[in-house]
Design a protein around this motif. Sequence first.
Motif, short mmCIF file in Angstrom:
data_model
loop_
_atom_site.label_atom_id
_atom_site.label_comp_id
_atom_site.label_asym_id
_atom_site.label_seq_id
_atom_site.Cartn_x
_atom_site.Cartn_y
_atom_site.Cartn_z
N ALA A 266 0.73 -1.24 0.06
CA ALA A 266 0.34 -0.06 0.13
C ALA A 266 0.90 1.72 -0.04
O ALA A 266 0.45 1.69 -1.10
CB ALA A 266 -0.63 -0.38 1.05
N ASP A 267 1.87 1.35 0.61
CA ASP A 267 2.74 2.72 0.94
C ASP A 267 3.77 2.07 -0.55
O ASP A 267 4.48 3.19 -0.39
CB ASP A 267 4.09 2.27 2.06
N GLY A 268 4.08 1.36 -1.28
CA GLY A 268 5.12 1.54 -1.96
C GLY A 268 6.63 1.35 -2.27
O GLY A 268 6.99 1.37 -2.96
N PHE A 269 6.79 0.65 -0.79
CA PHE A 269 8.10 0.22 -0.12
C PHE A 269 8.07 -0.93 1.10
O PHE A 269 6.74 -0.65 1.18
CB PHE A 269 8.89 1.67 -0.26
N VAL A 270 9.58 -1.57 1.28
CA VAL A 270 9.46 -2.33 2.11
C VAL A 270 10.01 -1.63 3.37
O VAL A 270 10.82 -0.84 3.18
CB VAL A 270 10.36 -3.72 1.72
N HIS A 271 8.74 -1.63 4.80
CA HIS A 271 9.71 -0.78 5.38
C HIS A 271 10.32 -1.59 6.17
O HIS A 271 10.76 -3.03 6.47
CB HIS A 271 7.93 -1.52 6.77
N PHE A 272 11.33 -1.12 7.02
CA PHE A 272 12.44 -1.76 7.51
C PHE A 272 12.52 -0.94 9.17
O PHE A 272 12.06 -0.11 9.02
CB PHE A 272 13.88 -1.63 7.04
N SER A 273 13.11 -1.77 10.19
CA SER A 273 13.68 -0.82 10.97
C SER A 273 14.94 -1.05 11.46
O SER A 273 15.95 -1.93 10.81
CB SER A 273 12.55 -0.85 11.95
N SER B 219 9.52 9.45 10.14
CA SER B 219 8.56 8.46 10.48
C SER B 219 8.27 8.96 11.44
O SER B 219 8.19 10.08 11.96
CB SER B 219 8.71 6.70 9.46
N ARG B 220 8.23 7.76 12.05
CA ARG B 220 7.36 7.85 12.96
C ARG B 220 8.75 9.14 14.18
O ARG B 220 9.93 8.02 14.86
CB ARG B 220 7.27 6.88 14.02
N GLY B 221 7.87 9.62 14.86
CA GLY B 221 8.78 10.05 16.12
C GLY B 221 9.76 10.96 15.24
O GLY B 221 10.62 11.43 16.23
N GLY B 222 9.63 11.41 13.74
CA GLY B 222 10.64 12.18 13.19
C GLY B 222 12.40 11.20 13.10
O GLY B 222 13.17 11.65 12.62
N ASP B 223 12.14 10.26 13.53
CA ASP B 223 13.06 9.37 13.10
C ASP B 223 13.24 9.27 11.81
O ASP B 223 12.15 9.10 11.30
CB ASP B 223 13.19 7.94 14.06
N LYS B 224 14.33 9.04 11.36
CA LYS B 224 14.76 8.48 9.94
C LYS B 224 14.41 6.73 9.94
O LYS B 224 15.37 6.40 10.57
CB LYS B 224 15.48 9.01 9.46
N PHE B 225 13.66 6.46 8.80
CA PHE B 225 13.72 5.01 8.71
C PHE B 225 13.78 4.42 7.52
O PHE B 225 13.40 4.88 6.73
CB PHE B 225 11.68 4.60 9.20
N PRO B 226 15.11 2.89 7.31
CA PRO B 226 14.82 2.69 6.32
C PRO B 226 13.36 2.53 5.48
O PRO B 226 13.01 1.82 5.88
CB PRO B 226 15.60 1.42 6.27
N HIS B 227 13.85 2.46 4.19
CA HIS B 227 12.47 2.01 3.06
C HIS B 227 13.10 1.53 1.90
O HIS B 227 13.79 2.15 1.82
CB HIS B 227 11.43 3.67 2.94
N LEU B 228 12.52 0.33 1.60
CA LEU B 228 13.17 -0.09 0.31
C LEU B 228 12.43 0.00 -1.21
O LEU B 228 11.10 -0.91 -0.76
CB LEU B 228 13.47 -1.69 0.43
N TYR B 229 12.76 0.74 -2.25
CA TYR B 229 11.78 0.88 -3.30
C TYR B 229 12.21 0.09 -3.95
O TYR B 229 12.39 0.12 -4.87
CB TYR B 229 11.72 2.39 -3.45
#
Length: 112
Positions: A29-36, A74-84
């Motif tokens: 739905a978001d168009g990328f794979v969410h990582f942490s 993303s959440r809380g202003g942190d930068k999260f890794p997103h795989l396109y």
Amino acid sequence: MLIYKILRAPEWADLQAQGETAGAPIDVADGFVHFSTAAQARETAAKHFAGIDGLLLAALDADALGEALKWEVSRGGDKFPHLYAPLRLADILWTRDLPLGPDGHQFPEEMV
């Protein structure tokens, strides 16, 4: 640097069978794979996977994913890794079970 993906059992089975995936429904739905990152993974588990047992934690090398990996706020202003790009089984360095304990998910020692 290692980054982490939390997978439900059916998602892991699909990834193993197909060799790659566009991710969970939220990823599609978001168009990328969410990582942490290691520092973000516990909160991700608590927020998005609370009470869910049978999860798997996959570790990947962020640098090996190249330019398809973007660090976005993303959440809380942190930068999260997103795989396109699709998440490929070949890019996973290791996996660990992520059992549900009395105080939430129990992460592997190497992340402590």
